[in-house]
Motif scaffolding. Structure first.
Motif, PDB file in Angstrom:
ATOM      1  N   LEU A   1      -4.078   5.423  -4.593  1.00 18.01           N
ATOM      2  CA  LEU A   1      -5.193   4.332  -5.110  1.00 18.01           C
ATOM      3  C   LEU A   1      -3.953   3.555  -5.633  1.00 18.01           C
ATOM      4  O   LEU A   1      -3.719   3.344  -6.466  1.00 18.01           O
ATOM      5  CB  LEU A   1      -5.948   4.515  -6.219  1.00 18.01           C
ATOM      6  N   PRO A   2      -4.076   2.357  -4.970  1.00 15.44           N
ATOM      7  CA  PRO A   2      -2.352   0.919  -5.361  1.00 15.44           C
ATOM      8  C   PRO A   2      -2.794  -0.228  -5.731  1.00 15.44           C
ATOM      9  O   PRO A   2      -4.596  -0.469  -6.093  1.00 15.44           O
ATOM     10  CB  PRO A   2      -2.277   0.746  -3.853  1.00 15.44           C
ATOM     11  N   GLN A   3      -2.922  -0.627  -6.643  1.00 10.53           N
ATOM     12  CA  GLN A   3      -3.341  -1.799  -7.547  1.00 10.53           C
ATOM     13  C   GLN A   3      -3.860  -2.255  -6.563  1.00 10.53           C
ATOM     14  O   GLN A   3      -3.462  -2.751  -5.695  1.00 10.53           O
ATOM     15  CB  GLN A   3      -1.617  -2.744  -8.098  1.00 10.53           C
ATOM     16  N   ILE A   4      -4.620  -3.134  -6.941  1.00 12.51           N
ATOM     17  CA  ILE A   4      -5.759  -3.822  -6.563  1.00 12.51           C
ATOM     18  C   ILE A   4      -5.181  -5.512  -6.226  1.00 12.51           C
ATOM     19  O   ILE A   4      -6.009  -5.603  -5.484  1.00 12.51           O
ATOM     20  CB  ILE A   4      -7.202  -3.969  -7.537  1.00 12.51           C
ATOM     21  N   ASN A   5      -4.072  -5.899  -6.163  1.00 12.71           N
ATOM     22  CA  ASN A   5      -3.544  -7.111  -6.836  1.00 12.71           C
ATOM     23  C   ASN A   5      -2.922  -7.090  -5.078  1.00 12.71           C
ATOM     24  O   ASN A   5      -2.552  -8.002  -4.072  1.00 12.71           O
ATOM     25  CB  ASN A   5      -2.896  -7.799  -6.871  1.00 12.71           C
ATOM     26  N   ARG A   6      -2.702  -5.516  -4.836  1.00 13.87           N
ATOM     27  CA  ARG A   6      -2.032  -5.511  -3.241  1.00 13.87           C
ATOM     28  C   ARG A   6      -3.030  -5.534  -1.952  1.00 13.87           C
ATOM     29  O   ARG A   6      -2.908  -4.919  -1.212  1.00 13.87           O
ATOM     30  CB  ARG A   6      -1.021  -4.410  -3.712  1.00 13.87           C
ATOM     31  N   ILE A   7      -4.238  -5.862  -2.369  1.00  8.58           N
ATOM     32  CA  ILE A   7      -5.300  -5.447  -1.247  1.00  8.58           C
ATOM     33  C   ILE A   7      -6.283  -6.912  -1.579  1.00  8.58           C
ATOM     34  O   ILE A   7      -6.402  -7.951  -1.907  1.00  8.58           O
ATOM     35  CB  ILE A   7      -7.061  -4.512  -1.709  1.00  8.58           C
ATOM     36  N   ASP A   8      -6.487  -6.961   0.660  1.00  8.12           N
ATOM     37  CA  ASP A   8      -6.307  -7.754   0.806  1.00  8.12           C
ATOM     38  C   ASP A   8      -8.076  -8.805   1.125  1.00  8.12           C
ATOM     39  O   ASP A   8      -8.430  -7.631   2.220  1.00  8.12           O
ATOM     40  CB  ASP A   8      -6.172  -9.019   2.247  1.00  8.12           C
ATOM     41  N   LYS A   9      -8.669  -8.564   0.031  1.00  9.48           N
ATOM     42  CA  LYS A   9     -10.279  -9.284  -0.140  1.00  9.48           C
ATOM     43  C   LYS A   9     -10.577 -10.035   0.523  1.00  9.48           C
ATOM     44  O   LYS A   9     -11.780  -9.711   1.135  1.00  9.48           O
ATOM     45  CB  LYS A   9     -10.924  -9.197  -1.149  1.00  9.48           C
ATOM     46  N   LYS A  10      -9.600 -10.884   1.608  1.00 12.21           N
ATOM     47  CA  LYS A  10     -10.413 -11.440   3.474  1.00 12.21           C
ATOM     48  C   LYS A  10     -10.567 -10.788   4.033  1.00 12.21           C
ATOM     49  O   LYS A  10     -10.939 -11.035   5.003  1.00 12.21           O
ATOM     50  CB  LYS A  10      -9.182 -12.558   3.227  1.00 12.21           C
ATOM     51  N   PHE A  11      -9.839  -9.010   4.039  1.00 10.56           N
ATOM     52  CA  PHE A  11      -9.946  -8.639   5.279  1.00 10.56           C
ATOM     53  C   PHE A  11     -11.014  -8.446   5.654  1.00 10.56           C
ATOM     54  O   PHE A  11     -12.018  -8.212   5.160  1.00 10.56           O
ATOM     55  CB  PHE A  11      -8.895  -7.399   4.847  1.00 10.56           C
ATOM     56  N   PRO A  12     -11.723  -8.311   7.112  1.00  8.03           N
ATOM     57  CA  PRO A  12     -13.162  -8.069   7.415  1.00  8.03           C
ATOM     58  C   PRO A  12     -13.585  -6.661   7.638  1.00  8.03           C
ATOM     59  O   PRO A  12     -13.799  -6.267   8.483  1.00  8.03           O
ATOM     60  CB  PRO A  12     -12.926  -9.545   8.880  1.00  8.03           C
ATOM     61  N   ILE A  13     -13.616  -6.228   6.477  1.00  8.93           N
ATOM     62  CA  ILE A  13     -14.013  -4.746   6.196  1.00  8.93           C
ATOM     63  C   ILE A  13     -15.053  -4.340   5.016  1.00  8.93           C
ATOM     64  O   ILE A  13     -15.174  -5.189   4.868  1.00  8.93           O
ATOM     65  CB  ILE A  13     -12.475  -3.833   6.971  1.00  8.93           C
TER      66      ILE A  13
END
Length: 263
Positions: free
Chosen positions: A79-91
């Motif tokens: 589980l990575p740090q949440i700030n490394r997740i691209d929330k704009k990615f359409p998934i």
């Protein structure tokens, strides 16, 4: 209790930053809930990446075990740090959790009905079943952390590694999230990295402080003297909040960064 991982005489560095970790020795066990603390730049994330096989050590070894026997690898959820997740990615949430079942060498795997049922069961366990069809960009920080936790546990790993999981979530969610981890730890070993020493001590079974070297403390009955020794040049004070003491890093200068405060 059987070992899962044995780290021996590990030294890791980069071309522009040698000896980020130096002569690290650590064992992680089958029922472990290990808290890793340490200052920024001390090497916590580098240690995680080395365990995950993303960084090759300069010297030393990382050995994996399955049922007491050496093995080439074990199933680890991350589980990575949440700030490394691209929330704009359409998934969607469902697709994110499903991706935890995808072998690294087969990104085009077709998921079976059994896979999708497993995702539903994990989502129900984490209280996010109503979010399965939603895009990750529509989620709050706390909701996204549960989704990422679902992805980390859906493939029944031997160990999950969590890097600063409480970042960008509110305190109520943080409390509920840690209750979930306590339940998961009945089945899966956990390594939890956090800058919040007080929270770590209230949750975990054992503590390791990483600050280039590694100081290991079995159990969580930790004295201020041990913390001072573990952090070396980083001053610590104990602050009382009600009946629960919190140990925090004071403002200080560290070789790998400027002046900063941990709270």
């Amino acid at each position: 209790m059987n070992k899962l991982i044995d780290i021996a005489n590990l030294t890791v560095g980069y071309e522009n930053k040698p000896n980020v970790l130096k002569d690290i020795n650590l064992s992680i066990y089958q029922d472990d809930f290990l808290g890793i603390i340490g200052p920024n730049g001390g090497g916590k994330t580098t240690l995680l990446r080395t365990i995950l096989g993303l960084i090759k050590p300069q010297s030393g070894s990382v050995t994996f075990y399955d049922k007491g026997e050496k093995t080439a690898s074990i199933n680890i959820g991350y589980l990575p740090q949440i700030n490394r997740i691209d929330k704009k990615f359409p998934i969607s949430v469902s697709e994110v959790i499903l991706s935890g079942l995808t072998p690294g060498n087969n990104i085009f795997k077709r998921y079976s009905s059994a896979d999708r049922q497993k995702v539903k069961e994990v989502a129900e366990r984490l209280g996010i079943e109503e979010l399965l069809s939603r895009a990750i960009g529509d989620l709050s920080g706390g909701q996204l952390q549960r989704v990422l936790l679902g992805r980390a546990i859906v493939d029944n790993p031997k160990l999950i590694i969590l890097d600063e999981p409480s970042t960008y979530v509110d305190k109520l969610f943080e409390t509920n999230f840690y209750k979930l981890l306590g339940d998961i730890n009945k089945e899966i070993a956990i390594v939890l990295v956090s800058h919040d020493v007080g929270t770590i001590i209230s949750l975990v079974k054992n503590i390791a402080c990483v600050n280039q070297g590694l100081h290991y403390h079995p159990g969580t009955d930790i004295s201020q003297e041990w913390l001072l020794n573990a952090y070396e040049s980083c001053p610590i004070e104990i602050l009382g909040h009600g009946s629960l003491p919190h140990r925090v890093l004071l403002e200080h200068d560290h070789q790998e960064g400027g002046s900063h405060i941990h709270q």
